[in-house]
Scaffold this active site. Structure first.
Site, short mmCIF file in Angstrom:
data_model
loop_
_atom_site.label_atom_id
_atom_site.label_comp_id
_atom_site.label_asym_id
_atom_site.label_seq_id
_atom_site.Cartn_x
_atom_site.Cartn_y
_atom_site.Cartn_z
N ASP A 107 2.75 40.47 -16.94
CA ASP A 107 3.30 41.32 -15.87
C ASP A 107 4.57 42.07 -16.32
O ASP A 107 5.27 42.64 -15.51
CB ASP A 107 3.60 40.47 -14.63
CG ASP A 107 4.58 39.32 -14.91
OD1 ASP A 107 5.10 39.24 -16.05
OD2 ASP A 107 4.83 38.52 -14.00
N ASP A 167 15.39 30.64 -21.65
CA ASP A 167 15.11 30.07 -20.33
C ASP A 167 14.70 28.61 -20.41
O ASP A 167 14.46 28.08 -21.49
CB ASP A 167 14.02 30.90 -19.63
CG ASP A 167 12.86 31.27 -20.55
OD1 ASP A 167 12.68 30.60 -21.58
OD2 ASP A 167 12.13 32.23 -20.23
N GLU A 174 10.93 38.23 -13.73
CA GLU A 174 9.67 38.72 -13.18
C GLU A 174 9.85 40.13 -12.61
O GLU A 174 10.98 40.57 -12.37
CB GLU A 174 9.21 37.77 -12.06
CG GLU A 174 8.97 36.33 -12.51
CD GLU A 174 7.68 36.14 -13.30
OE1 GLU A 174 7.19 37.11 -13.92
OE2 GLU A 174 7.16 35.02 -13.30
N HIS A 183 7.22 40.67 -17.76
CA HIS A 183 8.49 39.92 -17.73
C HIS A 183 9.03 39.67 -19.14
O HIS A 183 8.27 39.58 -20.09
CB HIS A 183 8.38 38.62 -16.91
CG HIS A 183 7.57 37.52 -17.52
ND1 HIS A 183 6.71 36.75 -16.78
CD2 HIS A 183 7.50 37.05 -18.79
CE1 HIS A 183 6.17 35.84 -17.57
NE2 HIS A 183 6.62 36.00 -18.79
P1 PGA Z 1 3.26 33.78 -24.14
O1 PGA Z 1 4.33 34.14 -23.02
O2 PGA Z 1 3.97 33.94 -25.45
O3 PGA Z 1 2.90 32.35 -23.90
O4 PGA Z 1 2.14 34.74 -23.97
C1 PGA Z 1 5.15 35.27 -23.22
C2 PGA Z 1 6.15 35.34 -22.08
O5 PGA Z 1 5.81 34.88 -20.98
O6 PGA Z 1 7.23 35.87 -22.29
#
Ligand code: PGA
Length: 263
Positions: A136, A67, A143, A138
């Protein structure tokens, strides 16, 4: 889903790097799907060390990132272009022409998303996709309520994800973009193997729902229950809410030699 519980993020990251390194040694021209965020940082550090000290060769590897934020130019310090360069690409020898990250500055976002999907197919598909997981549930920036069949497209970030990521923007929520281009859940599901990492207590609920809950768009990572080859490496705090965690430990301790990871 194979759950590998490790005492610390460092131990989990070493195993993740060993899995990726073994993959690259076995198939030098493999296609890797890569992730950003704080979770994969130690894995990238270990891969860079393996490149430097053990000659792990990425010269034939192709990469696709999950992304990118819409509206951040590649030179913006918080763009995922800049992140990947700082934490991985400038330390290894993936040829520049083999690196793919969605263009968050594209004028025609749907055309950019279609181009990205076509480029993945032209490269032969993703062999191994590295993933983090959001608090959450994702994956990529898919999301909750994302279609489980979705492909690369624009998404609007939830306020929770924007708040989670504000720490990268000096804690200033106003600086966090509202939109991103992300591979879809369907794009991720089309990769041949998946390696998901989750470290820390704040990931425990999302991990338990992804691995043991129902398959639901409300936790996009739960779609991975339908993927044939998923390894999920977690530290103890992230494993806290897994009801079958003793079984997962037992499985890992009793792997047949031919299935073991290092080597
Ligand atoms: P993080 O994010 O590694 O910064 O915890 C993980 C994600 O959002 O996929």
């Amino acid at each position: 889903m194979e759950i590998i519980i490790q005492p610390t993020p460092e131990a989990g990251s070493i195993i993740a790097a060993q899995i990726i390194a073994k993959f690259v040694r076995t198939k030098p021209d493999c296609v890797l799907g890569l992730a950003t965020g704080s979770t994969p940082l130690a894995t990238y550090r270990e891969l860079a060390r393996m490149h430097r000290e053990e000659g792990l060769d990425f010269s034939k590897v192709t990469t696709f990132n999950l992304d990118e934020y819409v509206g951040l130019p590649p030179e913006h310090s918080q763009s995922y272009h800049a992140f990947m360069d700082e934490h991985f690409f400038r330390h290894v020898n993936v040829p520049r022409a083999h690196i793919h990250i969605p263009d968050g500055m594209a004028c025609d976002v749907p055309a950019e998303c279609a181009r990205y999907e076509a480029a993945i197919i032209a490269a032969g598909g993703i062999d191994l996709q590295l993933l983090g997981i959001g608090t959450d549930g994702h994956i990529g920036f898919n999301e909750p309520s994302s279609s489980l069949a979705s492909r690369t497209r624009i998404k609007t970030l939830t306020q929770r994800t924007r708040a989670d990521n504000a720490r990268f923007f000096g804690g200033d929520l106003a600086q966090v973009p509202f939109h991103c281009i992300t591979m879809g859940v369907g794009t991720i599901m089309a990769s041949r193997e998946v390696l998901m990492l989750a470290f820390g207590k704040n990931k425990a609920t999302a991990v338990a729902a992804a691995a043991e809950g129902p398959i639901t768009a409300m936790n996009p990572a739960s779609a991975l229950q339908m993927h044939p080859v998923v390894k999920c490496i977690v530290d103890e705090p992230a494993a806290e809410k897994l009801t079958r965690r003793e079984y997962y430990r037992w499985v890992y301790q009793n792997k047949p030699i031919w299935q073991q990871i290092s080597g």
